[in-house]
Motif scaffolding. Structure first.
Motif, PDB file in Angstrom:
ATOM      1  N   VAL A  41       0.842  -1.199   0.000  1.00  0.00           N
ATOM      2  CA  VAL A  41       0.000   0.000   0.000  1.00  0.00           C
ATOM      3  C   VAL A  41       0.875   1.247   0.000  1.00  0.00           C
ATOM      4  CG1 VAL A  41      -1.776   1.291   1.247  1.00  0.00           C
ATOM      5  CG2 VAL A  41      -1.885  -1.213   1.163  1.00  0.00           C
ATOM      6  N   PHE A  42       1.906   1.246   0.833  1.00  0.00           N
ATOM      7  CA  PHE A  42       2.839   2.372   0.874  1.00  0.00           C
ATOM      8  C   PHE A  42       3.497   2.600  -0.486  1.00  0.00           C
ATOM      9  CE2 PHE A  42       3.322   2.004   5.655  1.00  0.00           C
ATOM     10  CZ  PHE A  42       2.850   3.287   5.915  1.00  0.00           C
ATOM     11  N   PHE A  43       3.887   1.521  -1.151  1.00  0.00           N
ATOM     12  CA  PHE A  43       4.558   1.651  -2.443  1.00  0.00           C
ATOM     13  C   PHE A  43       3.641   2.328  -3.469  1.00  0.00           C
ATOM     14  CE2 PHE A  43       7.548  -2.233  -1.698  1.00  0.00           C
ATOM     15  CZ  PHE A  43       8.303  -1.454  -0.833  1.00  0.00           C
ATOM     16  N   VAL A  44       2.380   1.924  -3.508  1.00  0.00           N
ATOM     17  CA  VAL A  44       1.445   2.518  -4.474  1.00  0.00           C
ATOM     18  C   VAL A  44       1.230   4.000  -4.168  1.00  0.00           C
ATOM     19  CG1 VAL A  44      -0.874   2.401  -5.450  1.00  0.00           C
ATOM     20  CG2 VAL A  44       0.298   0.296  -4.813  1.00  0.00           C
ATOM     21  N   ILE A  45       1.066   4.330  -2.889  1.00  0.00           N
ATOM     22  CA  ILE A  45       0.885   5.729  -2.501  1.00  0.00           C
ATOM     23  C   ILE A  45       2.096   6.559  -2.915  1.00  0.00           C
ATOM     24  CG2 ILE A  45       0.648   7.306  -0.544  1.00  0.00           C
ATOM     25  CD1 ILE A  45      -0.901   5.105   0.901  1.00  0.00           C
ATOM     26  N   SER A  46       3.290   6.039  -2.668  1.00  0.00           N
ATOM     27  CA  SER A  46       4.508   6.765  -3.038  1.00  0.00           C
ATOM     28  C   SER A  46       4.578   6.997  -4.537  1.00  0.00           C
ATOM     29  CB  SER A  46       5.748   6.000  -2.566  1.00  0.00           C
ATOM     30  OG  SER A  46       5.816   5.953  -1.160  1.00  0.00           O
ATOM     31  N   GLY A  47       4.250   5.968  -5.312  1.00  0.00           N
ATOM     32  CA  GLY A  47       4.255   6.119  -6.756  1.00  0.00           C
ATOM     33  C   GLY A  47       3.283   7.183  -7.217  1.00  0.00           C
TER      34      GLY A  47
END
Length: 472
Positions: free
Chosen positions: A54-60
């Motif tokens: 979830v964090f990775f998608v938000i960062s992207g």
């Protein structure tokens, strides 16, 4: 408050104001919440490790949105982007690494110092994911106690993303300008290509070597690209929507996250294709941005979720070293001790967010003496020196203790008794004058235990058995 303000360290153009994405803070709260619950009580939430995805998608999504609005024009713009990340992320992470080293020195046995010292260095320079990818798939390494710095693997992946992404976005927009393409179409094409290639490799690598694939930047790039694809849609992505389609999309996305956290388990091959469920669920929530009266906003945008979202980075940083080192302070790390560790995590996180993430970052922004590059250099050098000292100290002790025969003779001569192995804890050995307290009175010293391996390992003479890496 603009979208960029939701990601500290960026600046929105006044000509294009955007609405505050309260649902993003809610997603951050969900991400850090499920990870912490999974680490503290893994049976309660067996799929909590999906919070990292979830964090990775938000960062992207956030970083790509910022870069598309303010694309880098030259290497100076790229360097400024990197320095904003330094000011935003590194003060808190450096603080936690330094505190973790202090905790290791005070609490952990010397047998762990060498490996944990090196992992602190890996965390400082953000290559922890590659270290774990190459070491933790080894059978003997699987038995190692997790270090207080192991959770930096995901932060390492993010930092590597921040290092490459502005260059990639700049190249895509330059190509659009050169060939007369629309910027959005160029971004969609580039992000879509990365998504497809990385997802394909993730599925292949997870099926063939799940342990290494879990930590690889290449098997995770598509998760950032998923958020980037949403960002490339521009106003369609972050404009508030009240239609029924967006309402349904937001609830379906949230249901995908809940299902993943409850139904997934560490034994599953991950990331691979099953990571599509939490990744696309997060992307769907970002794309929907439903403000319908019956949207998930009541769950994502309340005060509790806002608090957890605001402090999510610090919570993630602190919870793991506290969880790893706390058992060394109590006889039994039961529920009461676990709750105490969780309370300590929240307390330190709030202090870190207010005093380090906010105030110290502002100090770096206005200071002429402690600029971001100088802080990066000084902080990295300090942590490398501290962690290197652990590594060197344990290495010297190990070298001194490897000669088991000489060690036995030396101890026996001083004590006048058989002090080999467990006999070294006998009254005659422990109370003898001239024998230092601690591990050196044992022969061989416990620190060399990790080096005491059967010849089959040196000969590589053992059968391999495929096994999924279950430690998240």
């Amino acid at each position: 408050m603009s979208l960029q303000q939701a990601e500290p360290g960026t600046t929105a153009r006044k000509s294009k104001p955007t609405v505050f994405r309260g649902d993003i803070q809610g997603l951050r709260a969900i991400a850090v919440g499920v990870v912490v619950i999974y680490h503290f009580w893994p049976k309660a939430l067996p799929g909590g490790f999906i919070g990292v995805d979830v964090f990775f998608v938000i960062s992207g999504f956030l970083i790509t949105t910022h870069l598309l609005k303010r694309p880098p024009q030259n290497i100076r713009d790229v360097a400024q982007f990197w320095m904003r990340r330094v000011k935003r992320l590194l003060p808190a992470s450096f603080l936690v690494i330094l505190a973790g080293l202090l905790g290791v020195w005070l609490l952990a046995p010397i047998t762990l110092w060498q490996d944990w010292g090196f992992q602190a260095i890996a965390a400082t320079f953000y290559f922890q994911n590659w270290y774990l990818s190459t070491s933790k798939v080894d059978y003997l390494a699987e038995a190692d106690a997790p270090s207080p710095f192991q959770h930096f693997w995901s932060l390492s992946v993010e930092e590597q993303f921040y290092l490459i992404w502005p260059i990639l976005i700049g190249a895509l927009l330059f190509a659009a300008l050169r060939f007369g393409w629309k910027r959005r179409n160029a971004a969609l094409l580039g992000m879509g290509t990365i998504f497809a290639l990385s997802l394909g490799f993730s599925i292949y690598a997870t099926a063939t070597d799940a342990g290494a694939a879990y930590f690889s930047t290449f098997t995770r790039a598509w998760e950032f690209a998923a958020g980037a694809l949403v960002a490339a849609l521009g106003q369609r992505a972050y404009a508030a929507k009240k239609d029924l389609t967006s309402l349904a999309g937001a609830w379906i996305g949230l249901a995908a996250l809940i299902f993943s956290a409850l139904a997934f388990a560490g034994e599953m091959p991950f990331p691979g294709y099953i990571a599509l469920v939490p990744v696309l669920g997060t992307a769907l929530i970002l794309l929907s941005h439903s403000t319908h009266r019956y949207s998930p906003g009541i769950l994502l945008e309340n005060r509790v979720m806002r608090f957890l979202g605001d402090n999510s980075y610090a919570i993630y940083l602190w919870h793991w070293p506290i969880l790893i080192l706390a058992p060394y302070t109590v006889a039994e790390f039961g529920v009461a001790a676990q709750i105490g560790a969780l309370v300590l995590t929240l307390l330190l996180s709030v202090l870190t967010q207010k005093l380090v993430e906010v105030r110290f970052r502002k100090f770096i922004e206005v200071s002429k003496l402690l600029t971001a590059p100088r802080f990066l250099l000084a902080g990295s050098a300090t942590l490398a020196l501290a962690a290197g000292s652990f590594y060197a100290m344990s290495g010297n002790i190990m070298e001194e203790s490897k000669d088991v025969t000489a060690s036995i003779k030396r101890v026996n001569a001083q004590v006048g008794a058989d002090c080999f192995g467990s006999n070294g804890l006998s009254d005659a050995c422990v109370e003898a004058k001239g024998i230092p307290e601690g591990y050196k009175q044992l022969a061989p010293a416990p620190i060399v235990a990790k080096e005491d391996k059967p010849d089959v390992y040196a000969d590589d003479c053992f059968a391999e058995q495929a096994d999924n890496y279950a430690k998240r």
